[in-house]
Write a protein that holds these residues in place. Structure first.
Motif, mmCIF file in Angstrom:
data_model
loop_
_atom_site.group_PDB
_atom_site.id
_atom_site.type_symbol
_atom_site.label_atom_id
_atom_site.label_comp_id
_atom_site.label_asym_id
_atom_site.label_seq_id
_atom_site.Cartn_x
_atom_site.Cartn_y
_atom_site.Cartn_z
ATOM 1 N N TYR A 10 0.734 -14.040 -25.785
ATOM 2 C CA TYR A 10 -0.445 -14.579 -25.123
ATOM 3 C C TYR A 10 -1.051 -13.541 -24.183
ATOM 4 O O TYR A 10 -2.254 -13.287 -24.187
ATOM 5 C CB TYR A 10 -0.065 -15.837 -24.341
ATOM 6 C CG TYR A 10 -1.107 -16.280 -23.356
ATOM 7 C CD1 TYR A 10 -2.278 -16.895 -23.791
ATOM 8 C CD2 TYR A 10 -0.933 -16.077 -21.991
ATOM 9 C CE1 TYR A 10 -3.244 -17.285 -22.892
ATOM 10 C CE2 TYR A 10 -1.896 -16.469 -21.083
ATOM 11 C CZ TYR A 10 -3.054 -17.070 -21.535
ATOM 12 O OH TYR A 10 -4.010 -17.452 -20.641
ATOM 13 N N GLU B 108 -4.615 -11.329 -23.918
ATOM 14 C CA GLU B 108 -5.452 -11.273 -22.718
ATOM 15 C C GLU B 108 -5.519 -9.867 -22.151
ATOM 16 O O GLU B 108 -6.075 -9.658 -21.088
ATOM 17 C CB GLU B 108 -4.846 -12.181 -21.646
ATOM 18 C CG GLU B 108 -4.709 -13.590 -22.094
ATOM 19 C CD GLU B 108 -5.456 -14.519 -21.184
ATOM 20 O OE1 GLU B 108 -5.229 -14.432 -19.972
ATOM 21 O OE2 GLU B 108 -6.281 -15.288 -21.691
ATOM 22 N N ARG C 173 -1.697 -19.777 -16.022
ATOM 23 C CA ARG C 173 -2.768 -19.624 -17.002
ATOM 24 C C ARG C 173 -2.255 -19.890 -18.401
ATOM 25 O O ARG C 173 -2.909 -20.518 -19.220
ATOM 26 C CB ARG C 173 -3.351 -18.216 -16.917
ATOM 27 C CG ARG C 173 -4.592 -18.150 -16.042
ATOM 28 C CD ARG C 173 -5.348 -16.864 -16.259
ATOM 29 N NE ARG C 173 -4.599 -15.697 -15.808
ATOM 30 C CZ ARG C 173 -4.381 -14.632 -16.560
ATOM 31 N NH1 ARG C 173 -4.878 -14.554 -17.768
ATOM 32 N NH2 ARG C 173 -3.664 -13.626 -16.084
ATOM 33 N N SER D 100 -3.404 -22.700 -21.067
ATOM 34 C CA SER D 100 -4.213 -22.092 -22.108
ATOM 35 C C SER D 100 -4.211 -22.882 -23.403
ATOM 36 O O SER D 100 -3.321 -23.680 -23.674
ATOM 37 C CB SER D 100 -3.690 -20.683 -22.384
ATOM 38 O OG SER D 100 -2.430 -20.781 -23.014
ATOM 39 N N GLU D 101 -5.202 -22.611 -24.183
ATOM 40 C CA GLU D 101 -5.266 -23.156 -25.530
ATOM 41 C C GLU D 101 -4.067 -22.707 -26.330
ATOM 42 O O GLU D 101 -3.545 -23.429 -27.155
ATOM 43 C CB GLU D 101 -6.517 -22.626 -26.236
ATOM 44 C CG GLU D 101 -7.738 -23.421 -25.941
ATOM 45 C CD GLU D 101 -7.479 -24.899 -26.022
ATOM 46 O OE1 GLU D 101 -6.925 -25.318 -27.055
ATOM 47 O OE2 GLU D 101 -7.791 -25.623 -25.075
ATOM 48 N N TYR D 102 -3.703 -21.500 -26.071
ATOM 49 C CA TYR D 102 -2.593 -20.922 -26.811
ATOM 50 C C TYR D 102 -1.365 -21.808 -26.666
ATOM 51 O O TYR D 102 -0.720 -22.180 -27.641
ATOM 52 C CB TYR D 102 -2.311 -19.525 -26.257
ATOM 53 C CG TYR D 102 -1.328 -18.721 -27.067
ATOM 54 C CD1 TYR D 102 -1.753 -17.950 -28.137
ATOM 55 C CD2 TYR D 102 0.024 -18.740 -26.750
ATOM 56 C CE1 TYR D 102 -0.861 -17.214 -28.875
ATOM 57 C CE2 TYR D 102 0.932 -18.000 -27.482
ATOM 58 C CZ TYR D 102 0.478 -17.238 -28.541
ATOM 59 O OH TYR D 102 1.385 -16.519 -29.270
ATOM 60 N N GLU E 130 -10.304 -21.132 -30.154
ATOM 61 C CA GLU E 130 -8.983 -21.500 -29.691
ATOM 62 C C GLU E 130 -8.014 -21.780 -30.804
ATOM 63 O O GLU E 130 -6.841 -21.913 -30.581
ATOM 64 C CB GLU E 130 -9.048 -22.750 -28.845
ATOM 65 C CG GLU E 130 -9.883 -22.561 -27.634
ATOM 66 C CD GLU E 130 -11.197 -23.212 -27.859
ATOM 67 O OE1 GLU E 130 -11.476 -23.528 -28.989
ATOM 68 O OE2 GLU E 130 -11.933 -23.407 -26.903
ATOM 69 N N ARG F 16 -8.852 -29.086 -20.335
ATOM 70 C CA ARG F 16 -8.198 -28.360 -21.370
ATOM 71 C C ARG F 16 -9.010 -28.420 -22.589
ATOM 72 O O ARG F 16 -9.794 -29.290 -22.776
ATOM 73 C CB ARG F 16 -6.937 -29.017 -21.690
ATOM 74 C CG ARG F 16 -7.202 -30.420 -21.692
ATOM 75 C CD ARG F 16 -6.047 -31.169 -21.730
ATOM 76 N NE ARG F 16 -5.722 -31.629 -20.466
ATOM 77 C CZ ARG F 16 -4.631 -32.243 -20.287
ATOM 78 N NH1 ARG F 16 -3.837 -32.391 -21.236
ATOM 79 N NH2 ARG F 16 -4.333 -32.686 -19.174
#
Lengths: 763, 340
Positions: free
Chosen positions: A320, A324, A408, A412-414, A526, A581
């Motif tokens: 992830y 980023e 984060r 996150s979407e992750y 996403e 979210r």
């Protein structure tokens, strides 16, 4: 130093004090001890004996324990030689019957004196050879021991025989009864200390010669020792102590949070390999897996430590951060960990490498640490060790990773995707035998209890059913570690009593949350690449809701629906820590069918405990929105009107009927399966969070819920009356449409998850 | 008055001051704090496997980090690495000294260590190029028996000894890196904290001590027991630990509050404790007793939640897997049992 009374004998475990105390109580016949008297056995009278069941009874009464435990305890004491069977000199076993036992004289109790030596043993054996063969004859093993001793102690043998003769002479003076008793006691003593070969002896110590106690054996304490002690004590005095209440709170919180992850408390999924012989569990949970289980992903949200201590978690976290472009921190952290575990010979090299890569000015992956820490590093660099970068690592870990990257990541979407695609072992299992027909709720394989518990609770909180019936869901709520975790992240206090009112304390509840579940149309950044198009997985996640009870009561229906919605959401599992979210789930076949996109807004307002929670939903599905997708909105508002709600619910009910979700037990509620993904889900109330977050991905074909036949028990009684529900009237008609349209389809699709869930609901 | 006496006197006053400070921090009891907690109910565990193969008393066992393999040490002079699920022996390692008292499995699964009355900690490599198991290092230096050892990683191991000290070793060089001095009795057991930066030790001076591995210093001392501490284990969150003692009690100590929080005892438990371990969540405290049984305590309510009965002799060692799935017990009856 004060004279240590233990010095003259060997150190004995203080558990023996407790044993002696108990045995003394037993012998205290005046105050209700074990009855000891002469017992008649056939024609002979046996002096000073007691019966097995008297002893057991006494123990049970005195200690308030069960018979099996009393028996175990009695045997234990017997093994230690506090009493012994009168007629069996071989086996030190206590039976719960009329067999006879006699107390050992305190002189012979263990640890009263130092363990006997061989000279004493030799005297004892020699003495017996001097006496009546019939009564005092030696056993084979004793004869052997005697001949060995005679060889080994040859120089002392005169002394030994003399002693033996002396003792025989003395014993002749005794009365017959006393003689019998003392002979038997002596014999029992040696039975304990010199057991026949192959017999267990409890007195046997660790092979360690003597343990030293309080320095009795030891070197003298030097002035240095004392100085060090004083220094330590001074430090100890000045340290800050956390209040016990605070410490305990942390501990209780930990225990509650992790109860779900403790296999000894919460059964594991899919099955415990020790019981079932099925090793699936290990395959799913090995250190590095491609797709972690949902539960495992959920655990990562508990704390940063949970995440990084799991190799898969660490890997996902790194991935992830790499995306980023901020993974230098975690890489540095890992490198320092590696350094700490490195062989001494490589330390120097690794220290330099790390410095060059992360810390040197202009380094390729320069990490951002403050000047003070940097200074420390430079100082440490002069004498490189495995701890050189500890300060910098600490800085990176607490300030950058833990306070910034980790939250984060969890938001996150992750992470959400990981959660959504996580394997749900119990469901997987169900997948096979499960047709679209109504499934029996048999739970042969233990259902995921946690889930079960969780679901109803959520239902209870979220839905405000009109019925006054309530499920006792408090417990399940407490079981939801997720909630705890979430709140933990938020730094909010975790409520310890998990009553619903506490939910109101939960932070970041948005008044008007809406969950929009967008149909496959939602394209998205996403979406995990690997996720899209993954058919089987999405199927797994698809949720099916069971239908509730008879729908005569509208409010019930409403409640059910809303609950169902929740459940669906939950099933798909998006647990996010944060209010806003985004979910994206991809459907495989977006264009093909109309998928329902459901923006669901739930808000649960629990103002005060006095105030009821209202959850309302508003169905806003407009078929018109898009041919392919329909939207279903369930907003909840405090100010809604009940009537409207009823109307909606009616329609809903109707739909169900159409959907032909009737089961024997009653009308089934529709399941909403959303094939698509929500792009943007601002989530509101935390309660829902657990539930909400998700979109269930299902086969696109079956956007709607399927009815299930469920046992009535599974119905979810709405926990609270709905105060007000506002429904989008306009939307109403629309809502209906999608369901109706899809009905046939729905019927076909079966969602595995839901069934699993269903079973979970406690009656 | 000489210096020694004045130092002693000073120590005594300090001890009293510390006692008062602890009392001041003690504003509630465990029972009060956990009153709202749901009772756990009765915990029933069964023997799922019996590992047979040792010919004499088992003195120690330790789970591997895969939560499946375990190593056990017996006085038949063998170290056996088991696959506890299939009950197969993965390795059977003959030892140079049969008087072994402890064993440990490295987190990487590549090494096991053992030691005992030979005063030496022996490291065995399980994954050699030739495929056989061999001694990869022997760490002599203690002047008393080795009572416990635990790997930090493949390169470092912490040992406790009957010479009243603990030590940190660099395995590669075979050197004692740090010596942890301060106990006034044989050190019987040690437990590494979850973050591997500190460890606690329990000793025959009836106290437990918290040590900083890097600094080599005693950070805290926890008195309370009346007799030898035979076993210590960290609470999973790393802020507390439990001890098992010859005084027939287990106790719970909190590090931040710097004091004893709870005692686990019962009228009918009148024998020493040989080993302790927490379940994954910390809710259950399992303890092995001299009376052949293991008791399962509800650590939060200090009540007994269950009993593991099955061994025919003293339970000498006990461990919970890292993932919390199973409990392993070893006994002087020469068998290991796996429970859950």
């Amino acid at each position: 130093m004060e004279p240590d009374h233990r010095d003259h004998r060997c150190h004995r475990p203080s558990a023996f004090d407790k044993m002696e105390g108990l045995v003394r109580e037993m012998q205290d016949t005046e105050h209700g001890g074990v009855p000891v008297r002469s017992q008649k056995l056939f024609l002979t009278s046996i002096p000073a004996a007691f019966m097995g069941y008297d002893l057991i009874e006494w123990l049970m009464e005195r200690l308030g324990i069960e018979e099996s435990e009393a028996l175990n305890l009695a045997n234990q004491l017997c093994q230690y030689g506090y009493f012994f069977p009168v007629s069996d000199s071989k086996n030190l076993v206590v039976k719960d019957d009329s067999s006879l036992y006699r107390f050992q004289s305190p002189y012979y109790w263990p640890w009263q004196n130092r363990p006997p030596d061989n000279v004493e043993y030799a005297i004892y054996l020699a003495k017996r050879t001097l006496r009546n063969k019939q009564r005092h004859g030696l056993e084979d093993y004793e004869l052997e021991a005697l001949s060995n001793l005679r060889k080994n102690l040859a120089n002392k043998w005169d002394f030994i025989t003399m002693q033996a003769e002396e003792q025989v002479k003395l014993s002749k003076v005794l009365k017959k009864g006393d003689k019998i008793i003392s002979d038997s006691q002596e014999r029992a003593y040696w039975r304990v200390h010199r057991p026949p070969p192959g017999m267990v002896t409890s007195l046997e110590q660790c092979p360690v010669p003597t343990r030293s106690w309080n320095g009795s054996r030891t070197r003298k304490r030097t002035i240095e020792d004392c100085r060090r002690d004083v220094e330590l004590l001074k430090n100890s005095l000045s340290r800050t102590r956390v209040k016990v209440s605070q410490a305990l709170e942390g501990m209780v919180q930990h225990v509650e949070t992790y109860a779900e992850y403790d296999p000894l408390i919460t059964p594991t999924q899919p099955s415990n390999p020790w019981v079932s012989e099925d090793t699936t569990y290990w395959q799913l949970n090995s250190a590095l897996v491609e797709i972690p289980t949902e539960k495992r992903v959920r655990r990562w949200a508990l704390s940063m430590e949970e995440l990084v201590s799991d190799p898969t978690g660490l890997q996902e976290f790194t991935n992830y951060l790499r995306k980023e472009y901020s993974h230098e921190n975690i890489r540095f952290w890992m490198a320092v960990n590696d350094l700490r575990r490195s062989a001494q010979s490589q330390i120097q090299r690794k220290v330099n490498e790390i410095f060059e890569e992360f810390l040197a000015p202009g380094a390729p992956c320069e990490i951002n640490i403050d000047g003070k820490t940097m200074e420390k590093v430079h100082q440490e660099m002069k004498a490189p060790s495995r701890f050189t970068f500890d300060a910098a690592q600490e800085h990176v870990y607490t300030l950058l990773l833990k306070k910034d990257c980790y939250p984060r990541f969890i938001r996150s979407e992750y992470y959400k995707n990981l959660l959504a695609t996580g394997i749900q072992p119990s469901q997987k299992k169900r997948f096979f035998g499960f047709g679209q027909t109504k499934k029996k709720t048999s739970t042969s394989s233990a259902p995921n209890q946690q889930l079960l518990q969780q679901q109803p609770s959520q239902g209870a909180t979220v839905t405000c059913g009109a019925l006054s019936k309530r499920r006792g869901s408090d417990r399940s709520l407490s079981g939801s570690a997720h909630e705890l975790a979430v709140s933990g992240v938020k730094d909010s206090k975790v409520p310890h009593s998990h009553s619903q009112s506490n939910l109101s304390d939960i932070p970041y509840r948005v008044k008007k949350p809406s969950i929009a579940i967008v149909a496959g149309a939602s394209t998205s950044e996403e979406v995990c690449p690997w996720e899209s198009g993954n058919e089987p997985r999405s199927r797994k996640n698809s949720a099916q809701l069971d239908s509730g009870s008879s729908s005569s009561d509208i409010s019930v229906a409403v409640a059910e629906v809303s609950e169902r919605v929740q459940r669906v959401c939950t099933l798909t599992q998006q647990h996010t820590v944060d209010g806003s979210r985004k979910l994206s789930t991809s459907t495989m076949d977006p264009p093909r069918r109309a998928s329902v996109s459901v923006p669901i807004t739930h808000s649960t307002t629990t103002g005060d405990s006095s105030k009821r929670k209202v959850s309302s939903f508003e169905d806003n599905s407009s078929a018109a929105t898009s041919t392919s997708s329909s939207v279903f909105v369930i907003p909840s508002d405090t100010d809604n009107k009940a009537e409207e709600c009823t109307s909606t619910s009616k329609t809903v009910v109707k739909n169900h009927g159409l959907a032909k979700a009737c089961s024997v037990t009653g009308a089934n509620a529709p399941i909403i399966s959303v094939s698509s993904v929500a792009d943007d889900l601002p989530v509101d109330s935390k309660v829902e969070e657990e539930a909400e977050a998700t979109c269930s991905q299902q086969e696109p074909l079956a956007p709607l819920a399927e009815p299930d036949s469920e046992s009535p028990a599974s119905e979810l009684p709405p926990s609270e009356p709905i105060t007000e529900v506002e429904v989008d009237t306009e939307a109403k008609s629309n809502d209906v449409c999608p369901w109706e349209d899809d009905n046939p389809v729905q019927a076909k699709t079966c969602s595995i998850t839901a069934s699993a869930q269903r079973t979970l609901n406690p009656p | 008055m000489n210096e020694l006496d004045s130092l002693r006197q000073e120590a005594e006053t300090l001890k009293n001051a510390i006692r008062d400070a602890r009392k001041a921090a003690c504003d509630t009891s465990l029972v009060q704090a956990t009153a709202s907690l749901e009772p756990i109910g009765r915990v029933q565990m069964r023997t799922r496997r019996t590992l047979r193969g040792h010919l004499a008393k088992i003195y120690a066992m330790h789970w591997g980090s895969d939560s499946r393999n375990l190593v056990s040490a017996s006085q038949d002079g063998k170290l056996i690495v088991w696959d506890s699920h299939t009950t197969n022996k993965v390795h059977a390692i003959p030892l140079r000294s049969s008087w072994v008292m402890t064993c440990a499995y490295a987190p990487s699964g590549s090494y096991v260590a053992c030691g005992g009355l030979d005063n030496i900690c022996s490291i065995y490599s399980l994954k050699t190029r030739e495929g056989n198991v061999r001694v990869s290092r022997e760490l002599p230096g203690h002047t008393g028996y080795l009572s416990c050892c635990r790997f930090l990683d493949d390169n470092q191991i912490v040992t406790s000894s009957g010479d009243m000290s603990c030590a940190l070793w660099d395995i590669e060089t075979g050197q004692q890196v740090t010596s942890f001095l301060g106990h006034t009795g044989d050190v019987m057991s040690l437990s590494l904290s979850p973050d591997m930066r500190t460890f606690v030790s329990g000793a025959c001076d009836a106290s437990a001590k918290l040590w900083d591995i890097r600094e080599g210093l005693c950070k805290q001392t926890f008195p309370g027991h009346e007799s030898d501490i035979n076993a210590v284990t960290f609470f999973p969150n790393g802020y507390a630990f439990a001890t098992g003692s010859d005084d027939a009690t287990c106790r719970l100590f909190d590090i931040r509050a710097d004091q004893e929080l709870a005692m686990y005892s019962h009228d009918n438990i009148i024998c020493g404790i040989t080993s302790v371990a927490f379940s994954k969540s910390g809710r259950l405290l399992l303890a092995g007793y001299d009376d052949f049984n293991c008791n399962v305590w509800d650590s939060m309510k200090t009540e007994r939640a269950g009993i593991l009965a099955g061994h025919d002799n003293r339970v000498s060692c006990l461990g919970v897997t890292e993932n919390g799935m199973a409990v392993g017990t070893g006994s002087w009856d020469s068998f290991l049992r796996i429970w859950n």
